[in-house]
Design a protein around this motif. Sequence first.
Motif, mmCIF file in Angstrom:
data_model
loop_
_atom_site.group_PDB
_atom_site.id
_atom_site.type_symbol
_atom_site.label_atom_id
_atom_site.label_comp_id
_atom_site.label_asym_id
_atom_site.label_seq_id
_atom_site.Cartn_x
_atom_site.Cartn_y
_atom_site.Cartn_z
ATOM 1 N N MET A 1 0.858 -1.196 0.000
ATOM 2 C CA MET A 1 0.000 0.000 0.000
ATOM 3 C C MET A 1 0.886 1.234 0.000
ATOM 4 N N GLN A 2 0.333 2.320 -0.525
ATOM 5 C CA GLN A 2 1.135 3.533 -0.675
ATOM 6 C C GLN A 2 0.229 4.760 -0.598
ATOM 7 N N GLY B 1 -12.900 2.773 -15.093
ATOM 8 C CA GLY B 1 -12.369 1.472 -14.689
ATOM 9 C C GLY B 1 -10.869 1.346 -14.838
ATOM 10 N N THR B 2 -10.189 2.410 -15.289
ATOM 11 C CA THR B 2 -8.737 2.353 -15.460
ATOM 12 C C THR B 2 -8.077 3.499 -14.687
ATOM 13 N N ALA B 3 -6.761 3.402 -14.576
ATOM 14 C CA ALA B 3 -5.996 4.444 -13.886
ATOM 15 C C ALA B 3 -4.635 4.579 -14.535
ATOM 16 N N TRP B 4 -4.084 5.788 -14.437
ATOM 17 C CA TRP B 4 -2.704 6.047 -14.867
ATOM 18 C C TRP B 4 -1.882 6.360 -13.624
ATOM 19 N N LEU B 5 -0.693 5.801 -13.545
ATOM 20 C CA LEU B 5 0.165 5.976 -12.389
ATOM 21 C C LEU B 5 1.456 6.679 -12.779
ATOM 22 N N GLU B 6 2.003 7.440 -11.841
ATOM 23 C CA GLU B 6 3.338 7.993 -12.051
ATOM 24 C C GLU B 6 4.356 6.859 -12.051
ATOM 25 N N PRO B 7 5.459 7.017 -12.819
ATOM 26 C CA PRO B 7 6.457 5.934 -12.876
ATOM 27 C C PRO B 7 6.993 5.526 -11.516
ATOM 28 N N ARG B 8 7.142 6.450 -10.582
ATOM 29 C CA ARG B 8 7.717 6.086 -9.283
ATOM 30 C C ARG B 8 6.797 5.191 -8.467
ATOM 31 N N LEU B 9 5.491 5.151 -8.807
ATOM 32 C CA LEU B 9 4.566 4.288 -8.064
ATOM 33 C C LEU B 9 4.731 2.816 -8.408
ATOM 34 N N PHE B 10 5.205 2.526 -9.614
ATOM 35 C CA PHE B 10 5.309 1.127 -10.037
ATOM 36 C C PHE B 10 6.238 0.325 -9.136
ATOM 37 N N PRO B 11 7.491 0.743 -8.886
ATOM 38 C CA PRO B 11 8.349 -0.036 -7.989
ATOM 39 C C PRO B 11 7.876 -0.014 -6.543
ATOM 40 N N LEU B 12 7.209 1.072 -6.134
ATOM 41 C CA LEU B 12 6.732 1.131 -4.754
ATOM 42 C C LEU B 12 5.617 0.119 -4.506
ATOM 43 N N LEU B 13 4.752 -0.089 -5.500
ATOM 44 C CA LEU B 13 3.638 -1.036 -5.350
ATOM 45 C C LEU B 13 3.972 -2.415 -5.916
ATOM 46 N N GLY C 1 -1.205 -3.247 -16.779
ATOM 47 C CA GLY C 1 -2.178 -4.336 -16.858
ATOM 48 C C GLY C 1 -2.601 -4.864 -15.513
ATOM 49 N N ASP C 2 -1.816 -4.601 -14.451
ATOM 50 C CA ASP C 2 -2.221 -5.028 -13.103
ATOM 51 C C ASP C 2 -3.337 -4.133 -12.590
ATOM 52 N N LYS C 3 -3.937 -4.570 -11.454
ATOM 53 C CA LYS C 3 -5.013 -3.803 -10.844
ATOM 54 C C LYS C 3 -4.574 -3.244 -9.499
ATOM 55 N N VAL C 4 -5.082 -2.077 -9.183
ATOM 56 C CA VAL C 4 -4.874 -1.474 -7.864
ATOM 57 C C VAL C 4 -6.240 -1.135 -7.287
ATOM 58 N N MET C 5 -6.299 -1.098 -5.949
ATOM 59 C CA MET C 5 -7.571 -0.819 -5.284
ATOM 60 C C MET C 5 -7.541 0.594 -4.708
ATOM 61 N N LEU D 1 16.760 4.086 -7.102
ATOM 62 C CA LEU D 1 16.646 5.122 -6.079
ATOM 63 C C LEU D 1 15.334 4.988 -5.315
ATOM 64 N N ILE D 2 14.232 4.787 -6.021
ATOM 65 C CA ILE D 2 12.923 4.667 -5.370
ATOM 66 C C ILE D 2 12.857 3.408 -4.530
ATOM 67 N N THR D 3 13.416 2.303 -5.025
ATOM 68 C CA THR D 3 13.411 1.051 -4.262
ATOM 69 C C THR D 3 14.258 1.183 -3.006
ATOM 70 N N ARG D 4 15.376 1.891 -3.109
ATOM 71 C CA ARG D 4 16.288 2.050 -1.972
ATOM 72 C C ARG D 4 15.686 2.955 -0.891
ATOM 73 N N PHE D 5 14.937 3.970 -1.309
ATOM 74 C CA PHE D 5 14.350 4.917 -0.359
ATOM 75 C C PHE D 5 12.843 5.012 -0.624
ATOM 76 N N PRO D 6 12.072 4.018 -0.180
ATOM 77 C CA PRO D 6 10.650 3.924 -0.545
ATOM 78 C C PRO D 6 9.787 5.047 0.028
ATOM 79 N N THR D 7 10.207 5.692 1.119
ATOM 80 C CA THR D 7 9.390 6.770 1.697
ATOM 81 C C THR D 7 9.615 8.109 1.012
ATOM 82 N N MET D 8 10.608 8.189 0.171
ATOM 83 C CA MET D 8 10.934 9.433 -0.513
ATOM 84 C C MET D 8 9.912 9.740 -1.610
ATOM 85 N N THR D 9 9.594 11.011 -1.794
ATOM 86 C CA THR D 9 8.710 11.470 -2.876
ATOM 87 C C THR D 9 9.572 12.107 -3.958
#
Length: 851
Positions: free
Chosen positions: A121-122, A159-171, A176-180, A698-706
């Motif tokens: 979750m994020q 029924g669809t969503a677009w995500l920022e690139p940094r959200l992909f490694p965080l989640l 094609g995957d689903k998020v709630m 970078l995002i994986t190493r520091f997951p709380t960073m924005t």
Amino acid sequence: MSGAAVNNSARPVTHNPSCTSRLSWAKLSWRFLLRDWRSGELWLLVAALLMAVTVSTAIALFSDRLQLALGRQVAEVMGADMVIRSSRPVQESLQTEAREQGLQLSTVLEFPSVVMAGEEMQMISAKAVENNYPLRGHIRTADQPFSPDQRVDDIPQPGTAWLEPRLFPLLGVDIGDKVMLGNTWLTITRAITLETDRGGDFYSFSPRLMFNLNDLESTGIIQPGSRVSWKAMLAGERDQLEGFKAWAEPKLDDSERLIMADDSRRDLRDSVVRLKQFLGLASIAAMMLAGVAVAMASQRFAERRFDSCAVMRCLGASRQQVLRLLVGELALVALLVALPGVFSGWLLQEGLVQLLKGILPAWLPEAGWMSMVVGGATGVITLAGFGLAPLLRLQAVSPLRVLRRDLSPAPAASWLVYGCSLLAVFLLLWYHTGGLMMALILAVTSGVVLVLISLGIQFALGYFGHRHSAAGIPVFWRPAVSRIIQGKGKTSAQLLAFTLTFIAMAIVLVLRTDLLDRWQNDLPENTPNYFAMNIQPAEVEAYGEFLAEHQVDTSQLYPIIRGRLIRLNDLPVREAVSKDEQDDHTLNRELNLTWSENLPEKNQLEAGQWWESGSNDGLSIESELAQRLGITMGDRLTFIVSGTEFTETVSSIRTVQWESFRPNFYMIFPKAVLEDLPATWLNSFYLGSDNKLLLNELITRFPTMTLLDLDSVIRQVQVMLAQSTIAVEAMLAALLIAGLLVMVSVIESTIDERLREGALIRSLGGTRRQLLLMQVGEFILFGILAGLLAATGTELATYFLTTKVFELAWQPVWYIWLALPLFGGVVLGGVGWLGIRRVVSESPANILKEV
């Protein structure tokens, strides 16, 4: 009966003599106009006036179109021309009125939430958008995170969503995957790389998830008391927006705030404002040049009518009647030239737009009709201000001139001639700049130049009046010196014309260089394109080591402490500030406070001193905020952070370059003041396009960073500034052409006198070569003197314009003291040689017969 008939028939003749008189004088002025046109007497005046109207109209149209286009580009960064923000749904009455006034409307919701994918979750910043989003600008997406993106014209489907690139490694998700989100599942279809309206507070951004507004109800997230930002985005024509703004502002409630595109992004706004000021300055310079040309042409027009005015005086015409006749002819010239001048100005700017097509903004709107009206009116005002004064001499023409051709009227008082000209310039300056300061600066500069010319001529009269002083002057310069001494009034006008021409071109050239250098310094090649926020204190050291290990070009790390300003000099802050500033946004939210032992890059102290390392008191405040809230040196400001209050005294005020794309702050403290308060950390860095995959690590190493991606925004700004640079260059080229035309008109205005002098010199044994050297030498001397005076005027004007109007750092421009006299001597000598070839080639016998 017959007597009665005679009396009745006489009544129409004597009933309204003033109307008959005005009509007869208008007809007579028209006949004079036709006669002078057929004889070629008017061509110089018509050409000068046509240049005035053409150049003024062209620059007014081009400036207006470019400003509209740049304003549209700023609007694209906001996503609309106008936005109404609120913590509640925007009033329905406002939305209804906007639609009735023909404005486009789009509703956008932004709110913090939590998104889940499997066990992950994020925290995110969710945005719900309608089908017509955005109203200005565009969205860019990529098929995979951190892969090349492209522009799209749609939004997420229901029924669809677009995500920022940094959200992909965080989640831990892929396309094609689903998020709630709340109570509904959304399928990820794209990675969003650019939202045009992603602006505002860099320090409160969470990773973005965008979805369709139709899915909002199914999420069940928005409940009473939810923290939601509602935006009514509006777009339309300028007059529609201004009308709606005037209607809506009094009706906004306490939660609603209306924002225009020009006020939304300081990083773009300051550059656009400076460009508008520069375009206004270029318009002013063009008008000054046109005015000088009209003044010299009017002087020649008046001098060639001495004989005809003397004849009319012998036939019983009064001074007022003579003046009325010639002013009427001049008015007819102005009216007849205005329309073709406006049309030729439109053709000129249209040709310029076509020439620069592909470089200027792709969407270049049509200018308003007011620009053409102003262009035509400028010609009339220029003629009245610069051309009327020489005609006043015609009142003083004596009837005896019929017998004595040498009996010429005295020149009009210099204060009257120059006073009318400067008044006309000042009024045009004030109108076209919209700013009294710029108009005053240029008017004062012109006045100083007039004083310098007057003093210089007085010095020449005193020094060269002695024979032993004149003996040392080169032969081919002696006619120029003699002309200065013998005809100082006429010489002053010519020298003023050349000097103002050089000043106008030099000011635009110098400020153009400063402006382009400023843009280049604000956005150098490696401008930081990523902001890293919410770095936890325990991660600061590891984060710095990561960037150093991968050789990432980074800026200083700053702590961020969220605090609210509550008191000013022991008074509640809303009571301490003026009524107009009680709704200032800095008083209605928490501010980002930071500490720094050194003055941040791109900041300059305006007042006070920076504290020494280890200091435990002090406060540095940004200058514009200090001015808005009335804060001065020594004021005490009280803040509250997490329930803790503290008070500091303002020890310095500094200017900030908000357009530098670096971390900037309203309030900065010494480290000892804030180090015990809870903080996260922030910095910016530059990452090249070939190194973007490093962001995943970078995002994986520091997951709380924005992480905030500014790459697309910076590219947009750079394109806009590059287009602005082309516009500046085009303005400079147009001014150069206008300046050369002015020089030609000044030379042509003295051609009659030069022909007579040349004929006398040739008849007394002078050769063509000697005559050519004398004439060209005179223009070279005029060019050198005008260049030296122009250098003085340019330094004076650029100092005040740079510091007071453009708010740039001023430095003496040493090269103009060499370049302007050299340029003046060479150009004026060359133009003079082209203009006086007729003096050398014309037969002395033919000229003397006409005298």
